[in-house]
Design an enzyme around this catalytic site. Structure first.
Site, PDB file in Angstrom:
ATOM      1  N   ASP A 139      -0.399   0.647  -3.604  1.00 20.22           N
ATOM      2  CA  ASP A 139       0.039   1.635  -2.623  1.00 20.22           C
ATOM      3  C   ASP A 139      -1.124   2.423  -2.025  1.00 20.22           C
ATOM      4  O   ASP A 139      -2.190   2.539  -2.639  1.00 20.22           O
ATOM      5  CB  ASP A 139       1.029   2.614  -3.263  1.00 20.22           C
ATOM      6  CG  ASP A 139       2.267   1.921  -3.798  1.00 20.22           C
ATOM      7  OD1 ASP A 139       2.648   0.886  -3.231  1.00 20.22           O
ATOM      8  OD2 ASP A 139       2.845   2.418  -4.787  1.00 20.22           O
ATOM      9  N   ARG A 140      -0.882   2.997  -0.865  1.00 21.46           N
ATOM     10  CA  ARG A 140      -1.903   3.751  -0.137  1.00 21.46           C
ATOM     11  C   ARG A 140      -2.546   4.832  -1.011  1.00 21.46           C
ATOM     12  O   ARG A 140      -3.767   4.992  -1.010  1.00 21.46           O
ATOM     13  CB  ARG A 140      -1.286   4.396   1.101  1.00 21.46           C
ATOM     14  CG  ARG A 140      -2.266   5.232   1.932  1.00 21.46           C
ATOM     15  CD  ARG A 140      -1.569   5.904   3.093  1.00 21.46           C
ATOM     16  NE  ARG A 140      -0.561   6.851   2.623  1.00 21.46           N
ATOM     17  CZ  ARG A 140       0.273   7.499   3.415  1.00 21.46           C
ATOM     18  NH1 ARG A 140       0.266   7.272   4.723  1.00 21.46           N
ATOM     19  NH2 ARG A 140       1.155   8.344   2.916  1.00 21.46           N
TER      20      ARG A 140
END
Length: 302
Positions: A139-140
């Protein structure tokens, strides 16, 4: 592309047009569907209708789905924290806030833009021009180790290990609450949240098999520092599983109902260790990504 056509049957009536399409074609986002309806790409009984149109029995839907146009992705000189590199694979330590591959709204500044510049085009092409070299993702706002493949041979062999869950992936996380068990296993299927398609959830009906093992590293007054080992790798798996047992990740803006007492950007989750059979040598390779500074600082405060 051939238009999508369908005739509404008994039990499908009274549904909003946009909502019905989002269920029938789950790969398309609700906002994209609404835009197509506004652009008159969707017809009901040969007439364009609004997104809020309520379907009736025998209504005929024709959806002229636009051909996908992939933008040109440019190489960008973005510094990379390289943990390991040879002619077949690259393992990088992804920073917080960096998106792994381009997507609507993020066509630059991604890890792909950075590795395209670093590798001078020598990347696997199996996942297309939007995801060259990308065989898995994090994830970011998750930091840590990520494998990039430089050729299709390496990509296939690493992907096979991911599919059979043989890659060693160990994460560090800080969760709300005090875990009194020294270790545990969460076995719960993960899939789209039926109430919010932007989120994942433990979904017994439509979720995919998912297993997370955890062990306690340190306990604090209101939090616990843990290591999580992934047996499977579903989207948001650790975040969903820990929230499911009542111990969501500190800073998680999606799955944690508690407001963070610290100035954080997203979840405290770090992909620390990754181990795999090297696609060329056949030998086990393990790489460790050091904890990011913000994580170390937070542990010191706690």
């Amino acid at each position: 592309m051939e238009p999508f056509t369908y005739q509404i049957g008994l039990g499908e009536d009274e549904e909003r047009l946009d909502k019905w399409i989002s269920v029938a074609l789950p790969a398309l986002s609700r906002s994209y569907i609404q835009k197509c309806i506004k652009d008159e790409k969707v017809f009901v009984n040969d007439r364009p209708q609004k997104a809020s149109y309520r379907l009736r029995i025998d209504d005929e839907i024709i959806f002229y789905i636009p051909e996908a146009v992939e933008p040109d992705i440019e190489a960008e000189n973005i510094p990379l924290d390289i943990l390991y590199e040879d002619q077949d694979i690259l393992i990088v330590n992804k920073p917080k806030g960096m998106v792994v591959h381009p997507a609507p709204g993020h066509y630059s500044g991604t890890l792909v833009n950075a590795v395209m510049y670093h590798c001078k085009g020598q990347l696997s092409g199996i996942n297309g021009i939007m995801r060259p070299g990308i065989v898995h993702r994090i994830d970011r706002d998750t930091t840590g180790s990520l494998i990039v493949c430089k050729n299709d041979h390496a990509h296939n062999l690493v992907a096979a290990q991911l599919k059979e869950h043989s890659i060693n992936r160990r994460y560090r996380a800080i969760v709300h609450g005090v875990l009194y068990q020294e270790s545990g296993t969460i076995m719960a299927p993960v899939g789209r949240d039926p109430k919010d398609r932007k989120k994942m959830a433990v979904n017994e009906q439509n979720g995919k098999y998912a297993v997370t093992h955890y062990k306690v590293l340190q306990r604090f007054q209101e939090y616990t520092y843990i290591e999580c080992t992934l047996e499977t790798g579903r989207t948001h798996q650790i975040r969903v599983h820990m929230a499911h047992i009542g111990n969501p990740l500190l800073g998680d803006e999606v799955y944690c109902p508690f407001k963070s007492a610290f100035h954080l950007t997203g979840q405290t989750l770090h992909a620390m260790v990754i181990g795999l059979i090297h696609p060329a040598t056949g030998k086990y390779l393990e790489v460790t990504a050091p904890l990011p500074e913000y994580f170390e600082h937070l542990l010191h405060i706690l």
